[in-house]
Design a protein around this motif. Structure first.
Motif, PDB file in Angstrom:
ATOM      1  N   ASN A  50      37.770  10.373  -2.048  1.00  0.00           N
ATOM      2  CA  ASN A  50      36.340  10.298  -2.341  1.00  0.00           C
ATOM      3  C   ASN A  50      35.660   9.210  -1.528  1.00  0.00           C
ATOM      4  OD1 ASN A  50      35.763  12.374  -4.215  1.00  0.00           O
ATOM      5  ND2 ASN A  50      36.761  11.223  -5.843  1.00  0.00           N
ATOM      6  N   SER A  51      36.297   8.041  -1.433  1.00  0.00           N
ATOM      7  CA  SER A  51      35.719   6.952  -0.652  1.00  0.00           C
ATOM      8  C   SER A  51      35.606   7.335   0.815  1.00  0.00           C
ATOM      9  CB  SER A  51      36.581   5.688  -0.791  1.00  0.00           C
ATOM     10  OG  SER A  51      36.462   5.135  -2.082  1.00  0.00           O
ATOM     11  N   LEU A  52      36.649   7.928   1.356  1.00  0.00           N
ATOM     12  CA  LEU A  52      36.650   8.299   2.767  1.00  0.00           C
ATOM     13  C   LEU A  52      35.618   9.384   3.068  1.00  0.00           C
ATOM     14  CD1 LEU A  52      40.504   8.322   3.279  1.00  0.00           C
ATOM     15  CD2 LEU A  52      38.909   6.673   4.265  1.00  0.00           C
ATOM     16  N   LEU A  53      35.543  10.409   2.204  1.00  0.00           N
ATOM     17  CA  LEU A  53      34.599  11.501   2.435  1.00  0.00           C
ATOM     18  C   LEU A  53      33.156  11.024   2.321  1.00  0.00           C
ATOM     19  CD1 LEU A  53      36.368  14.382   0.460  1.00  0.00           C
ATOM     20  CD2 LEU A  53      36.069  14.247   2.939  1.00  0.00           C
ATOM     21  N   CYS A  54      32.883  10.188   1.322  1.00  0.00           N
ATOM     22  CA  CYS A  54      31.520   9.704   1.124  1.00  0.00           C
ATOM     23  C   CYS A  54      31.074   8.825   2.286  1.00  0.00           C
ATOM     24  CB  CYS A  54      31.422   8.943  -0.199  1.00  0.00           C
ATOM     25  SG  CYS A  54      29.737   8.454  -0.639  1.00  0.00           S
ATOM     26  N   ARG A  55      31.927   7.885   2.668  1.00  0.00           N
ATOM     27  CA  ARG A  55      31.574   6.991   3.765  1.00  0.00           C
ATOM     28  C   ARG A  55      31.429   7.757   5.072  1.00  0.00           C
ATOM     29  NH1 ARG A  55      28.450   3.222   5.569  1.00  0.00           N
ATOM     30  NH2 ARG A  55      29.343   1.998   7.254  1.00  0.00           N
ATOM     31  N   TRP A  56      32.324   8.698   5.310  1.00  0.00           N
ATOM     32  CA  TRP A  56      32.251   9.523   6.527  1.00  0.00           C
ATOM     33  C   TRP A  56      30.925  10.283   6.570  1.00  0.00           C
ATOM     34  CZ3 TRP A  56      36.037  14.233   7.500  1.00  0.00           C
ATOM     35  CH2 TRP A  56      35.750  14.777   8.754  1.00  0.00           C
ATOM     36  N   ALA A  57      30.573  10.910   5.445  1.00  0.00           N
ATOM     37  CA  ALA A  57      29.350  11.709   5.406  1.00  0.00           C
ATOM     38  C   ALA A  57      28.108  10.846   5.621  1.00  0.00           C
ATOM     39  CB  ALA A  57      29.253  12.440   4.071  1.00  0.00           C
ATOM     40  N   LEU A  58      28.046   9.693   4.939  1.00  0.00           N
ATOM     41  CA  LEU A  58      26.844   8.867   5.017  1.00  0.00           C
ATOM     42  C   LEU A  58      26.736   8.110   6.345  1.00  0.00           C
ATOM     43  CD1 LEU A  58      26.767   7.502   1.360  1.00  0.00           C
ATOM     44  CD2 LEU A  58      25.373   9.321   2.350  1.00  0.00           C
ATOM     45  N   LEU A 108      30.096   9.547 -15.927  1.00  0.00           N
ATOM     46  CA  LEU A 108      30.445  10.221 -14.674  1.00  0.00           C
ATOM     47  C   LEU A 108      29.250  10.273 -13.730  1.00  0.00           C
ATOM     48  CD1 LEU A 108      32.384  11.879 -12.921  1.00  0.00           C
ATOM     49  CD2 LEU A 108      31.731  13.905 -14.247  1.00  0.00           C
ATOM     50  N   PHE A 109      28.083  10.615 -14.252  1.00  0.00           N
ATOM     51  CA  PHE A 109      26.879  10.666 -13.423  1.00  0.00           C
ATOM     52  C   PHE A 109      26.520   9.287 -12.876  1.00  0.00           C
ATOM     53  CE2 PHE A 109      22.244   9.954 -13.386  1.00  0.00           C
ATOM     54  CZ  PHE A 109      21.934  10.683 -12.252  1.00  0.00           C
ATOM     55  N   ALA A 110      26.577   8.266 -13.743  1.00  0.00           N
ATOM     56  CA  ALA A 110      26.250   6.905 -13.305  1.00  0.00           C
ATOM     57  C   ALA A 110      27.192   6.447 -12.204  1.00  0.00           C
ATOM     58  CB  ALA A 110      26.312   5.949 -14.492  1.00  0.00           C
ATOM     59  N   TYR A 111      28.486   6.759 -12.372  1.00  0.00           N
ATOM     60  CA  TYR A 111      29.472   6.406 -11.349  1.00  0.00           C
ATOM     61  C   TYR A 111      29.156   7.109 -10.025  1.00  0.00           C
ATOM     62  CZ  TYR A 111      33.512   7.767  -8.593  1.00  0.00           C
ATOM     63  OH  TYR A 111      34.336   8.091  -7.547  1.00  0.00           O
ATOM     64  N   ALA A 112      28.944   8.422 -10.062  1.00  0.00           N
ATOM     65  CA  ALA A 112      28.747   9.194  -8.830  1.00  0.00           C
ATOM     66  C   ALA A 112      27.487   8.762  -8.092  1.00  0.00           C
ATOM     67  CB  ALA A 112      28.678  10.686  -9.153  1.00  0.00           C
ATOM     68  N   ALA A 113      26.408   8.502  -8.828  1.00  0.00           N
ATOM     69  CA  ALA A 113      25.153   8.108  -8.192  1.00  0.00           C
ATOM     70  C   ALA A 113      25.270   6.717  -7.565  1.00  0.00           C
ATOM     71  CB  ALA A 113      24.020   8.148  -9.211  1.00  0.00           C
ATOM     72  N   ALA A 114      25.752   5.743  -8.333  1.00  0.00           N
ATOM     73  CA  ALA A 114      25.877   4.379  -7.812  1.00  0.00           C
ATOM     74  C   ALA A 114      26.847   4.331  -6.638  1.00  0.00           C
ATOM     75  CB  ALA A 114      26.335   3.436  -8.927  1.00  0.00           C
ATOM     76  N   PHE A 115      27.944   5.076  -6.735  1.00  0.00           N
ATOM     77  CA  PHE A 115      28.962   5.171  -5.686  1.00  0.00           C
ATOM     78  C   PHE A 115      28.340   5.624  -4.363  1.00  0.00           C
ATOM     79  CE2 PHE A 115      32.237   7.699  -3.513  1.00  0.00           C
ATOM     80  CZ  PHE A 115      33.383   6.922  -3.627  1.00  0.00           C
ATOM     81  N   SER A 116      27.536   6.685  -4.417  1.00  0.00           N
ATOM     82  CA  SER A 116      26.946   7.236  -3.194  1.00  0.00           C
ATOM     83  C   SER A 116      25.975   6.260  -2.552  1.00  0.00           C
ATOM     84  CB  SER A 116      26.226   8.557  -3.517  1.00  0.00           C
ATOM     85  OG  SER A 116      27.143   9.554  -3.904  1.00  0.00           O
ATOM     86  N   PHE A 117      25.109   5.657  -3.339  1.00  0.00           N
ATOM     87  CA  PHE A 117      24.124   4.745  -2.763  1.00  0.00           C
ATOM     88  C   PHE A 117      24.788   3.477  -2.226  1.00  0.00           C
ATOM     89  CE2 PHE A 117      21.235   7.474  -5.061  1.00  0.00           C
ATOM     90  CZ  PHE A 117      20.130   7.521  -4.221  1.00  0.00           C
TER      91      PHE A 117
END
Length: 267
Positions: free
Chosen positions: A10-18, A62-71
């Protein structure tokens, strides 16, 4: 281990995408949650047991984690984000376990201490990495608290697949609150969309089912300590796929983390 690989993914995919695509963090979070909910809705049937098809407390976490994680990952590197995230997860779960009255043995304390020492050695090894701004660090800490709460709530699960399915469907509904930001920022990006979808359906949906299936058998201190392997996995993946440099501190810190995890599983 499969769940830990998914968390690192998840960390790798998110950072790669952003970092490498045009997708914005709000869109990444929405696509991640919706694709995870869709995949689980197709593959998992409701269990029909009251309280085991998801709940709003877990969905909000889960929503709070996913949103904060992405930003947060707009500024943080993959390895540093994982370090901050799971350091806070560790603290949250240990404190929750102690409040709930979990029995802690000498091997648990020794294992936790060794894993935390390894965590800080690994953190030191990442000293030249991108730590982003204060706002990004605060967001990732908030994501860590939310994920720790989500993991603690999962210890009550006896139907991991159905519970994860229900939580994702509810969290996907909550992600509608991000749509105004999506409308303002959205840029159609096939690769970014694909990475967010993979994060939702594979490393999140499937990974969380695995995690929820094992957390009921773990004490809070064990469940929290084993997650300290994720920054190590992320750092190694960064070396293999992002051409980051290997340093001695990473090896030493990794060995301490793995040894500490092993100690927490001794009775």
């Amino acid at each position: 281990m499969a769940a830990m690989l998914a968390f690192a993914g998840n960390s790798l995919l998110c950072r790669w995408a952003l970092r490498e695509t045009a997708i914005d963090p709000a869109s990444f979070a929405v696509v991640r949650l919706v694709s995870g909910a869709a995949a689980l809705a197709l593959l998992v049937r409701p269990c029909g047991v009251t309280g085991q098809d998801g709940n709003w407390r877990s969905a909000i976490a889960l929503f709070a984690y996913a949103a904060a994680f992405s930003f947060a990952y707009v500024q943080l590197s993959a390895a540093v984000g994982a370090l901050l995230l799971f350091g806070v997860v560790q603290l949250t779960m240990v404190l929750c376990g102690l409040v709930a009255g979990d029995r802690v043995t000498g091997s648990h304390v020794a294992g936790l201490s060794a894993a935390l020492a390894g965590f800080y050695v690994l953190l030191f090894a990442q000293g030249g990495a991108n730590y982003g701004g204060l706002w990004a660090q605060v967001l990732m800490a908030a994501a860590g608290v939310a994920w720790g709460v989500y993991s603690i709530l999962g210890r009550q699960s006896t139907h991991a697949k159905a519970l994860t399915r229900g939580n994702f469907i509810r969290a996907a509904a909550l992600s509608a609150t991000l749509l105004p930001m999506v409308v303002r920022q959205w840029q159609w990006d096939p690769l970014g969309l694909a990475l967010a979808t993979a994060s939702g359906a594979l490393t999140s949906g499937a990974g969380y089912v695995v995690w929820y299936s094992v957390t009921p058998r773990l004490r809070a201190i064990q469940a929290s300590t084993v997650q300290l392997s994720v920054p190590l996995i992320t750092a190694v993946a960064g070396i293999l796929f992002l051409q980051e440099n290997l340093v001695v501190n990473q090896v030493f810190g990794g060995l301490l983390i793995l040894g500490g995890i092993a100690l927490t599983f001794k009775h």
